[in-house]
Design a protein around this motif. Sequence first.
Motif, short mmCIF file in Angstrom:
data_model
loop_
_atom_site.label_atom_id
_atom_site.label_comp_id
_atom_site.label_asym_id
_atom_site.label_seq_id
_atom_site.Cartn_x
_atom_site.Cartn_y
_atom_site.Cartn_z
N UNK A 36 -10.97 -36.16 53.80
CA UNK A 36 -9.50 -37.27 53.88
C UNK A 36 -9.46 -37.15 55.65
N UNK A 37 -9.73 -36.31 56.38
CA UNK A 37 -9.66 -36.39 57.78
C UNK A 37 -10.48 -37.49 58.20
N UNK A 38 -11.84 -37.60 57.79
CA UNK A 38 -12.82 -38.47 58.26
C UNK A 38 -12.08 -39.99 57.90
N UNK A 39 -11.58 -40.16 56.73
CA UNK A 39 -11.21 -41.43 56.35
C UNK A 39 -9.96 -41.95 57.21
N UNK A 40 -9.15 -41.02 57.66
CA UNK A 40 -7.84 -41.35 58.44
C UNK A 40 -8.18 -41.24 59.89
N UNK A 41 -9.47 -41.14 60.56
CA UNK A 41 -9.83 -40.72 62.01
C UNK A 41 -9.39 -41.99 62.65
N UNK A 53 -12.40 -23.90 43.30
CA UNK A 53 -11.45 -24.59 43.53
C UNK A 53 -10.97 -24.82 44.84
N UNK A 54 -11.05 -23.73 45.79
CA UNK A 54 -10.78 -23.82 47.20
C UNK A 54 -11.79 -24.54 47.90
N UNK A 55 -13.01 -24.33 47.38
CA UNK A 55 -14.10 -24.98 47.95
C UNK A 55 -14.00 -26.54 47.99
N UNK A 56 -13.71 -27.07 46.91
CA UNK A 56 -13.67 -28.40 46.47
C UNK A 56 -12.45 -29.04 47.11
N UNK A 65 -13.41 -29.50 50.68
CA UNK A 65 -14.28 -30.80 50.72
C UNK A 65 -13.62 -32.14 50.85
N UNK A 66 -12.50 -32.10 50.07
CA UNK A 66 -11.70 -33.34 49.67
C UNK A 66 -10.74 -33.40 51.02
#
Length: 409
Positions: free
Chosen positions: A247-252, A236-239, A242-243
């Motif tokens: 999200x960081x890439x999407x809002x860069x 769960x923590x790994x997922x 990843x998300x």
Amino acid sequence: MAEVGKGVNAGKLASNVQKRITRAQEKVMQKLGKADETKDTAFEEGVANFNKQLADGTKLQKDLKAYVVAVKTMHECSKRLHDCLAEMYDPEWFGKEEVDSIAEDTDLLWQDFHQKLTDNALTSMDTYLAQFPDIKTRIAKRDRKLVDFDSARHHFASIQKGKKKDEAKIAKAEEELGKAQKVFEEINYDLQEELPTLWNSRVGVYVNTFQSVAGLEEKFHRDMGKLNQNLSDVMTKLDEQRLAKKGVKTTSTEKSEEAANHSLSESGSDVPKSPQKSREGPPVSRPPRPASSQEVKEDNIINLFEDAVVPDINISTQSQNEAPTVTNGSSDAELPPSVLYKVKAMHDYGATDSDELDLKAGDIVLVLPFANPDEQDDGWLLGVKESHWLQNKNLLVKGVFPENFTQKL
């Protein structure tokens, strides 16, 4: 000496052959009804119980062995599965060491379970069944001695009824009858004592066997459940990471534009600090009033909990120094049921970690509950920007943010 030995062996062999012939003749006579047969109903019931007990125990032993073999097979399959995960798991991923440790603990747990099943259950059944072959042999011997006893009894009776009384033959027949009776009664007495005891012992054997199996299974599954929960938490923590990276890439790009539009006047305002590790952030303070020679009316005082109203400021200045208010664009009924409430960002907040949200003054955020309440720090909320929800209709790009930078709507 060799010739004497051969003679003794030959004599014994002839005696055994004669016994078999005599027994066969006696059985034929009994089946034809020409000779009575000694009956013992209680003993026959004991023998029937013995045969049933032996059959039940043998089946239980067979099924228990199959179960232990299946446990061994499951152990091997589990080990291969965890080995496969360890090979695929990249070293830089979250929880690599914990995944390897879980795999090792799982292997040891299977080994312990298999070994204790063998020692406590299977070995106990083997010991229980080991006593049956000897008793079965003695029952067969008792049957043969009973035929010998009946045969001797019938022979003695026939000599006594003879017309010519031969006292020597009568004495010899009586002696043989006495010997046959003694041998039969000795073995018969022992079996009469042992068979009921053996029959009653099956209850304790079944109780101990299944209590042992049940106890071992209960402990095994309890410990295995903890390991599986730990592995699930790691996944769960790994997922989530990843998300969060996605999200960081999407809002860069959005972050870059916000940084370019950030004015010096905002940096000089009294913006609250984000909560520290203790998560106890300072109260929200009021930004300074804009410099103006004209007296600001009382009803136009800036309030952080409402939109600022500043007189004599043109539209272009406002658009540069003040972020526009983001409108909802949809009714509350269209929001996901997991949304608790909405908040509005009153100040800019730059994320300092991958699990945090970047906020711009005026952003509307949908507040979500924490999956695990213990993970929530004081002064921090979890949410998704409303703009992301309206555009994508999902709650994937979520993060935490300081509560004292926002106002509840």
